[in-house]
Every structure is written in C-alpha cells, then in structure tokens.
Design an enzyme around this catalytic site. Structure first.
Site, PDB file in Angstrom:
ATOM      1  N   GLU A  46     -17.703 -16.887  -2.037  1.00  0.00           N
ATOM      2  CA  GLU A  46     -17.232 -15.499  -1.904  1.00  0.00           C
ATOM      3  C   GLU A  46     -15.972 -15.404  -1.051  1.00  0.00           C
ATOM      4  OE1 GLU A  46     -19.485 -11.909  -1.820  1.00  0.00           O
ATOM      5  OE2 GLU A  46     -21.255 -12.924  -2.628  1.00  0.00           O
ATOM      6  N   GLY A 106     -11.005 -24.755 -12.979  1.00  0.00           N
ATOM      7  CA  GLY A 106      -9.615 -24.705 -12.552  1.00  0.00           C
ATOM      8  C   GLY A 106      -9.245 -23.479 -11.733  1.00  0.00           C
ATOM      9  N   PHE A 155     -23.075 -13.636 -11.024  1.00  0.00           N
ATOM     10  CA  PHE A 155     -21.694 -13.148 -10.952  1.00  0.00           C
ATOM     11  C   PHE A 155     -20.807 -14.299 -11.406  1.00  0.00           C
ATOM     12  CE2 PHE A 155     -18.740 -10.056  -9.303  1.00  0.00           C
ATOM     13  CZ  PHE A 155     -17.646 -10.780  -8.845  1.00  0.00           C
ATOM     14  N   SER A 184     -15.771 -17.827 -11.037  1.00  0.00           N
ATOM     15  CA  SER A 184     -15.109 -19.118 -10.827  1.00  0.00           C
ATOM     16  C   SER A 184     -15.168 -20.037 -12.031  1.00  0.00           C
ATOM     17  CB  SER A 184     -15.752 -19.838  -9.642  1.00  0.00           C
ATOM     18  OG  SER A 184     -15.518 -19.121  -8.464  1.00  0.00           O
ATOM     19  N   GLU A 185     -14.132 -20.866 -12.142  1.00  0.00           N
ATOM     20  CA  GLU A 185     -14.104 -21.883 -13.202  1.00  0.00           C
ATOM     21  C   GLU A 185     -13.680 -23.195 -12.565  1.00  0.00           C
ATOM     22  OE1 GLU A 185     -11.529 -20.565 -16.325  1.00  0.00           O
ATOM     23  OE2 GLU A 185     -12.650 -18.693 -16.616  1.00  0.00           O
TER      24      GLU A 185
END
Lengths: 252, 423
Positions: free
Chosen positions: B404, B168, B162, B165-166
């Site tokens: 999460e 930043g 999944f 997120s990155e």
C-alpha cells in the site's frame, strides 16, 4: 412472556486486581470493567427465549454508576429490548450488598411484572451468590438457582450441585432463575446489533428514590490478597505421600 | 495571538502570510472556545467505538487466537473463522445497515483492524482491504446497480481482493500493462494481462481490478472494474511462499480474454487512476491501524515475560536498560496510536488528510518493526523460536513498509505536500 435480566458491571475477569492502599477495597481506578460473565449467560438465555418466541420482551436492569449504562447497552446489543438503569454511587462490589440489590430488583419487578427473572448465579466481584434467592423470597416466587438447563414446557430446571446435577420442578411462573456456567454459551454482540442498540431505550431511576433500605448488613474490615501459593514438595514413594498427607497436611 | 503574529511578521515573513489567516480564525475560535464543551482527546472513543473494540478483542481471543500458529504453519485461513468474521459484521463495517452492513464509521473499522492485527495480522489485512479499499471504493464511486449487487454480498459472505500491482508496475502503478479493451458497441470489455501480489485472492469472491481501457491515453485510460471471481478467463495462480502474513494468500492473477460487462465499470471509464490514488490514501490509515495492532500485540505478549524471567536474582524488567527500552517503545507506540486515530478523525471530519495518512503509514510500519524486533530480544533465546509469538509478529510486520505504498513513496508524498505548503 416478559423476561427481566440483571446485568452487573464488574471488573473484567481477565484483570489482575490489586488491593487499594487503604486495604478497605479493591483498587478500581483505570481498571477494565465488563458485564459479569454469569449475567452474560443470563442475557443469552433470555434472548434465546425471545428468538424461540417463548418470550415477547427482554428487559435488562443494572444497578450502579452512570457507566452501568454501558453494560446495559451490551445487553441491548445482545438482543435485549430495553434497559433500566438504577443509579447509585455506592460501590456495587462491596457497599451495596445482596439484600439491597434484591430489594431494588423486587421494587423494579413490582412495576414491571416480569414472568421470569434470570440473574447470574453470582458476581465475580462479591461472589456472594445470594441475590437470586433473596429476590425470589422478597417476591414470594419459586427460585431455581445454579441452572444448567431450563425447560419452560416441562417447568423443570437442571441444577448444578457439588455432587453433580439434580432436576427440580417449579410449580408456576413468575419465578427467579440464576444462571450457571453450563446454561449456554453467550453470543458476541455483532457490530450491526451494537448500532441497533443505540436506538433502544434505557430508563434511569435513582436507587435512593425507590424507598429501599440501601444500607449494608456487612462492614468490610479489611481487604487483602490471599497468601502466595508456595511451591510443592516432591516425594519419592507412595508411603511418603500418605505419611505427609496424614501427619503434615492433616487431611487423612 | 497578537504577540505570536508580531514575532512571525518580524522573523518569518513567509510564515506570516499563513499566520494572517490563522490570526483571523484564532480570534473567532477564541470566542467559540468560551462556550464550547470540553474537546475530547484523540484516544477518547465513542460508546459504539469502545463496544467495537471490546467485541472484536473478545472475538479474537476466543475464535482466532487458538488457531493462529496452525494457520501460519499451514499457510491457510480456516473457512469457519472467515465465516465468523462475516457473521459478526467485521467485513462490512461501513456498509449501510440496509445492505446488511454494520453502518459504522471509519474509526470503528480502524479499531477492528487494530484489534485483529494484535492477534493475527493476516486476518487484519483481509479485514482492512475489504473495509477500507473495496467496500469504500464501491460506496464512493459505484453505480446504484453495482452497490445493490455487491454491498450486501461484501457485508455477508464475499471476500474481496484489490488488484492493482503487476510484475512491471508496483510503485509505478500507472505503468500497468493489463488492458480491458471496450467492444465495438461498448457493452463489454475484454481483459488481458496479469496482476501480481494480490492479497487474499484465493479467498476472494470478487476482484476490484484496475486495467487500461485506452492504452493510447496512458494512465488516463486506467479504469476500475468490479469483477466476479468466477468470471471465465481469470486464473488465480499459486500462492507465494512469504516470510510472513502466511495465512493470507498472495497470488498472481492471469486474465485471458476475460469478458466483462460494461456494468462492472466502477464510476467512470478512465478515472481508475484517480480512484486508486484516492482510495489508497485512506487505506493507508487502515494499514497504520494494522501496524499499530502488531506493535501492541507484540509488546503486550512480551511485557509479562519481563516480570517472569529472573536473572541475577531479579526480574529482567527491573534492569534499567530494559526499562528504558520499554519506555522508548511504549512512547513510539503511543505516538502511532494518536497519529493514526487523528488521521482517521480528520478523514471523518472531511479535512484533507493525505499527508497525515502517509505519515502514519510510514511511521507505524517503522515502529512495528522496531517493537517486534525488540520483543524477540526481550524474550532472549526462546524469542527466536516458534514457541513464542514475537517471531511471528516480526515476520508479519516487515511487509508493512512495502505494501500500500512503500516507505520511500510515503516520504515522497509527504515531502511533496510540504513543498506545496511552502511555495
């Protein structure tokens, strides 16, 4: 070939059992129950026969209270086609003895006419190991107990004995086989098969309707735990060991 | 019901308005109750759900348990165990049977996650993400084509990741910078950017990637894509060296001019932000199940020791101080169990469950940490060594209050919903 398999609902092998307060039985309240491990091996053997097309139908039979149906469902999830639940509220760990069980099963077999009956060699609660032999006798068919390998082509069975294994031949089917530990390694019921098992049929009969004598030939006087295992003793020399084995333990 | 209503009207006018609705439904309920069968407890499961629990715990004991320490040390998942997960149906639990899945319900998936987590939380997160995030997102919003293509593979042999997120953008997910710009004719998208902290990305054969297809629209351009891991331009970076969940690979992903066919869009373009929020809501219940498994796993691994270990001539489990600690934590574990499975049932029954899902994710991660920590203490000095599994649960549980949705964001979510209830 129709294969009939016996599946018994017993205390889960990992549970540490306790004696009930009245010392007449094992305390089964809130205890995890599972299919007898040797019955699992029996089911596995039957399902493999079906997969190799040697068998056309596998019927799982269990004798016990309503929850015995859960055990039959597990057999169905492993690949059995249908189940027969023989309802009784008698305690299957001690009130219903091997003779009664064998009598019930022989009545079932009279109706079902299986070509092959596979049972576990013994149950892990009673540990009598008699049902298979008694059933074969009641049915007047050959028995091959403690089976580590069954060859339906050659009609031979490799049996476990205390000294090793021996090969016996059975002249014909139907016959009764009892599964020993090394016969196979049972599969897990995969999750899709658990769902498929919901649709398979379980017929219910009452043990008391079968016209079978359910009374036990035994009376349980007392149930108690074995004495605690005591610590061993360290010895300095072989002579000392031999001396102790001879004079104290009395084994040589 | 009448007495309660009068009291509410007198002492809490605001609540009285809410109670008026309750009063009407209470009398209807009362009539219903007279003829209704006995309602089950939250912890009473169906026959199949019990069968799932039994099967998964047997499988874990035989197939997973013997290798847990080694996989933690090596930081690798054994491929045979991964294959066995698939073969036994644990990776496609809610996928319909016609796609090769197990055709079960959400509660069954949570039960499986819980049981796996009690043995190895790293495998539990794999099973959780697959079932509660990827599989369900594709089932809910995927086109027929996408479902036909991926559901059979997800059920039988393809692990997924999944990718939200990155570097930043974590909690501030909408601030993501990865773009997927549509071609002139709209037949494909070109993805550029990167993702960070992607669980099981080394094992995954398919990625559910969130990227912005229209950055000028802000978060309303965010689109979800179902992308084959072998697509050219995708690089899976080196594994992070983590404190826990070591067997589960966590890697950065880089996208360099990755060409993605328009048929890979999940649902509608620009709806990705909504899908992410919605799927993570139920994913939280799965995480709660994982944390519950960790708590129970640690607790069950430690209780026998309290009988075994003797000091001052008695089992340490007999000291009242120990007994009180045990009772406290057992109570909290029970609370987590009931709230987690209640949230699962609410979801299954089509009730709103966002608040409850947040609550059980928040609380379960706190309880798991408390339990794992105490279990090390109960073991004493040896609990601090790798000889005992307690320290692994302690390391594994920490991320529970982070991934999460961090605990702070859970608190924020719960507070916001409550504020709305009292508007």
């Amino acid at each position: 070939m129709r294969v009939l398999v016996g599946v018994k609902r017993v205390v889960d092998y990992a549970v540490k059992v306790r004696v009930a307060a009245d010392k007449k039985a094992v305390d089964l309240s809130n205890v995890k129950m599972s299919m007898n491990p040797f019955c699992e091996i029996a089911v596995e053997e039957a399902v493999r026969l079906k997969e190799s097309k040697a068998a056309t139908e596998v019927v799982a039979v269990s004798i016990g209270p309503k929850q015995a149906q859960e055990t039959i469902r597990t057999a169905l999830a492993m690949g059995a086609d249908r189940g027969i639940h023989v309802q009784t509220d008698l305690r299957t760990d001690q009130e219903l003895d091997s003779k009664a069980v064998a009598s019930i099963l022989s009545k079932i077999c009279a109706d079902e006419s299986p070509d092959c009956v596979i049972l576990g060699k013994q149950s892990i609660d009673g540990d009598f190991g008699c049902t298979g032999s008694m059933l074969a006798s009641l049915m007047s068919v050959p028995q091959c107990t403690f089976a580590a390998n069954i060859d339906f082509e050659k009609k031979t069975v490799e049996r476990e004995t205390d000294a090793g294994t021996e090969v016996v031949a059975f002249p014909s089917l139907p016959a009764v086989f009892t599964a020993d530990l090394r016969l196979n390694e049972p599969r897990y019921a995969t999750l899709p098969n658990i769902m498929k098992a919901k649709k398979k049929k379980i017929a219910t009969l009452s043990a008391s309707d079968l016209g079978v004598d359910l009374s036990s030939g035994n009376e349980v006087l007392e149930v108690f735990e074995p004495p605690d295992r005591e610590a061993g003793v360290f010895v300095e020399t072989v002579d000392e060991l031999v001396g102790k084995l001879k004079d104290e333990a009395g084994v040589i | 019901a009448a007495t309660i209503v009068i009291m509410l009207a007198r002492y809490a006018p605001r609540a009285f308005r809410a109670a008026a609705t309750v009063r009407r439904s209470l009398s209807a309920l009362a009539e219903e109750e007279a003829f209704a069968p006995l309602r089950p407890a939250v912890t009473m499961f169906s026959e199949e759900e019990v069968a799932v629990r039994d099967m998964v715990s047997s499988w874990c004991k035989a197939e997973l348990q013997p290798h847990v320490r080694e996989m933690d040390r090596e930081g690798e998942m054994k491929p045979e165990i991964l294959q066995s997960l698939f073969a036994n149906g644990l990776m496609g639990m809610e996928i319909p049977e016609e796609y090769g899945g197990s055709g079960m319900n959400f509660t069954s998936a949570c039960i499986a996650v819980e049981e796996v987590a009690a043995v190895d939380p790293s495998f539990a997160i794999l099973v959780d993400i697959q079932n509660t995030l990827t599989n369900n997102a594709i089932r809910f919003w995927g086109s027929q084509e996408l479902q036909d293509k991926w559901l059979p593979r997800l059920a039988t042999d393809t692990a997924s990741s999944f990718c939200l997120s990155e570097a930043g953008s974590g909690t501030d997910a909408f601030a993501m910078k990865t773009t997927a710009i549509p071609s002139a004719d709209g037949s494909y998208y070109t993805m550029n950017g990167s993702k960070l902290w992607i669980s099981n990305s080394k094992e995954a054969g398919v990625f559910l990637i969130f990227a912005n297809a229209a950055p000028e629209k802000g978060y309303k351009g965010i689109t979800a894509f179902v992308v084959d891991a072998n697509t050219p331009g995708i690089t899976v970076g080196p594994k992070e060296r983590k404190m826990g969940l070591k067997a589960s690979s966590t890697c950065p992903l880089t996208f360099e001019d990755v060409k993605i066919d328009a048929s890979c869009v999940l649902g509608e373009v620009g709806m990705g932000y909504k899908y992410a929020i919605e799927i993570l809501n139920e994913g939280r219940i799965g995480i709660a199940a994982q944390q519950l498994g960790i708590a129970k796993g640690a607790f069950n691994a430690t209780m026998p020791y309290l009988r075994e270990r003797k000091q001052f001539g008695q089992a340490i489990g007999d000291f009242q101080g120990m007994q009180h600690q045990v009772a406290q934590l057992a109570t909290e574990i029970h609370a987590v169990e009931t709230m987690t499975y209640n949230a699962a049932r609410m979801k299954e029954n089509g009730l709103p469950f966002v608040k409850e899902a947040s609550m059980c994710k928040l609380y379960s991660s706190q309880v798991a940490e408390r339990v794992a920590s105490k279990c090390i203490e109960w073991y004493g000095g040896v609990g601090f060594t790798e000889d005992i599994i307690a320290e692994k649960f302690y390391r594994d549980c920490k991320v529970g209050s982070i991934y999460e949705g961090t605990s702070n964001i859970q608190l924020q979510t719960i507070a916001k919903i409550i504020a709305n209830e009292w508007e």
